[in-house]
Scaffold this active site. Sequence first.
Site, PDB file in Angstrom:
ATOM      1  N   ASP A  52       0.870  -1.170   0.000  1.00 25.69           N
ATOM      2  CA  ASP A  52       0.000   0.000   0.000  1.00 25.69           C
ATOM      3  C   ASP A  52       0.910   1.223   0.000  1.00 25.69           C
ATOM      4  OD1 ASP A  52      -1.699   2.083   0.473  1.00 25.69           O
ATOM      5  OD2 ASP A  52      -2.524   1.314   2.356  1.00 25.69           O
ATOM      6  N   LYS A  97       2.644  11.296  -3.330  1.00 28.42           N
ATOM      7  CA  LYS A  97       1.611  10.618  -4.125  1.00 28.42           C
ATOM      8  C   LYS A  97       0.701  11.628  -4.829  1.00 28.42           C
ATOM      9  CE  LYS A  97      -1.760   6.861  -3.527  1.00 28.42           C
ATOM     10  NZ  LYS A  97      -2.324   5.961  -2.498  1.00 28.42           N
ATOM     11  N   GLU A 143      -7.398   0.306  -4.370  1.00 30.19           N
ATOM     12  CA  GLU A 143      -7.369   0.224  -2.909  1.00 30.19           C
ATOM     13  C   GLU A 143      -8.685  -0.269  -2.306  1.00 30.19           C
ATOM     14  OE1 GLU A 143      -5.827   4.113  -2.030  1.00 30.19           O
ATOM     15  OE2 GLU A 143      -3.845   3.554  -2.752  1.00 30.19           O
ATOM     16  N   ASP A 172     -13.224   4.941   1.331  1.00 31.88           N
ATOM     17  CA  ASP A 172     -11.780   4.949   1.572  1.00 31.88           C
ATOM     18  C   ASP A 172     -11.248   6.378   1.535  1.00 31.88           C
ATOM     19  OD1 ASP A 172      -9.036   4.687   1.583  1.00 31.88           O
ATOM     20  OD2 ASP A 172      -8.933   3.312  -0.122  1.00 31.88           O
TER      21      ASP A 172
END
Lengths: 172, 620
Positions: free
Chosen positions: B25, B86, B185, B207
């Site tokens: 992850d 990210k 994810e 999420d």
Amino acid sequence: MGTPCHFALFDLQPGFNLDLDLLATRYRELARSVHPDRFADAPEAEQRVALERSASLNDAYQTLKNAPKRARYLLALKGEVPLEVTVQDPEFLMQQMQWREELEDLQDEADLAGVAVFKRRLKVAQEELNESFAACWDDAAQREQAERLMRRMQFLDKLSYEVRQLEERLDD
Amino acid sequence: MALLQIAEPGQAPKPHQRRLAVGIDLGTTNSLVAALRSGISEPLPDANGQVILPSAVRYHAHRVEVGQSAKDAAAADPLNTIISVKRLMGRGISDVKHLGGQLPYRFTGGESHMPFIETVQGPKSPVEVSADILKVLRQRAEETLGGELVGAVITVPAYFDDAQRQATKDAAKLAGLTVLRLLNEPTAAAVAYGLDQNAEGVVAIYDLGGGTFDISILRLTGGVFEVMATGGDSALGGDDFDHAIATWIIAEAGLSDDLDPAAQRRLMQTACAAKEALTDADSIDVVHGDWQGLLTRAAFDSLIEPMIARSLKACRRAVRDCGLELDEVEAVVMVGGSTRVPRVREAVAELFGRQPLTEIDPDQVVAIGAAIQADTLAGNKRDGGELLLLDVIPLSLGLETMGGLMEKVIPRNTTIPVARAQEFTTYKDGQSAMMIHVLQGERELISDCRSLARFDLRGIPAMVAGAAKIRVTFQVDADGLLSVSARELASGVESSIQVKPSYGLTDGEITRMLKDSFQYASDDMVARALREQQVDAQRLLEAVEGALQADGDRLLDAEERMVIDLQMEELRELMKGNDGPAIELQTKRLSQVTDAFAARRLDSTVKAALAGRNLNEIEE
């Protein structure tokens, strides 16, 4: 595979009234056997074939799952590709305009409750069309009528997409 | 209990051995690596027992520091310490400017449109920074598991576009990882929960991470995880909650909003700590420099309300896209550290009319699910039947048509893999070339969509306008990555590209980075390449042997069989030597002559599945 008929792929008889649950079950079984995940560790050649087979399986499933697409596919199977613009349907043209006007009014008034009612009516109209199509698509003498109904189904499908877009705008 | 298998470098593991694969992850704030050990998927700790690796990278002149110590240095050395990288993945310079004052870095342009961050070690692209995080996780995994990894499943936000996915894959490549799959994810989280709780039915995965938000609606049926719709915002997360508090502090304390990078970082740290404290406390004293103020939970809730509202809107849209109503969702799962914020949980519970599930640690659940999938993809048999994940593309893909409009070729939420073709024609007499402009997004105007790539189809024979038939084919693979090809049907002129995103790195840049990477000193690089070629060759040989044994007699005639046997023999001979390129070439040749065989085998499994027979029965 490589077979031209989507119905055969799922081991189903060609027809408009499909058992959608059975279709979904068969789809999952087939997807299990061709999905690239099963071949993540396999030679590149198998990975490539799996990718192609999965893509065409997904395409076949989408075509059969959706009523207007299924109707169009059945007519195409029956013979010449549907005639596109040559079939006239003046009666439905009026109805189309009515639906559209109503939708515009709902937008102007931002009427969410009205949209919900509209959606229910749309659904009933779609079910009626499906029934009419199921009754006539297989009869060569009613070919024109079947095409007309298929086009009406396509229109309502597009309209329900527009309703979803309207809901999204009203959600702002 | 599965025995831990150790493979000597250069020696391919035997097929019956458990092949080592991990789930990673790669998060905005934190990253984790997990693996299946003794049948249980769990995150792997570092030497200090910590499973979470803060996604912070600090560049020194001659070394790279990753994790907590780098994060701690963020305020002291803001320009050389990269956090939340990210958010920059797959973005162009103009996007970065749009993110504006939030980022203290100095950016420069590269050969591509990707922004590079100036550091004491020279310019670094977001891809390289991410690769540095991945290298640490890879090393941790190899040390803990005691062997070289077959590959990794790396998770990405479901809402990542093609450029952001490609950038993630490039980062893995730079870190020396084989990507078994890019996995969304929320889907990974669904796997962790679904298997844990034996769930069936319609499930929503909410999420909210450090920098991205995803909502996915899935249908779970007997080990099949079918994504029905996904949505989200690839620039919405806990970072934004911190910014909201920071803005509040600036206003309350009467600070200038033109802070230097170090002060900005300190302010963000204060804000983040305040947010975390408010998970349990009803109010806290915020101290920043010589200013002090009271922040109540209620005040914080109203600061973040607009962001929560944005996420809920995406939820409603995703449910609508499935053709469902909110009350038809049977379970809601919370994923991502930001779902610890009480107001987030409350708002999600109100929307779906049910309490969301939070049993599995929201920071770990994605890596745990990814590890389960990685183990399956690496070819290890799973107890309790095989999983199947059917995912979708999050954003529509299309082409530019006349008048600057986007014509959709594949609508959003289409199950992948998918291939679709669309036909176009020329609009001028004698037109010999056509520009293909590939776009991603939902809006009609191309200026509102993301430009993924442009390429030209050339050599169209002279015809009158409208006579040429150009078929453009889009193919999206199981990683959600797009390739596009175009073909003029009358003449057969063809042009195809693996879409290299406009905002991605160029091939030249990737090669340079691979060379630069100190892990790849030149001798090492040749040795490593040879080893990889040998492993690939060995894997192919084993796979073909297995396939021949199972189906060779049934599906091949004598001549076809002989061709394959000959090519296999040749490859075995070459593998005794050290000629890497020759091994690679022969591997390719063997792969080519087994193409038709592979297709026949696949089709026969399909027929078998149709006949309702158990696949394992046929194979074994």
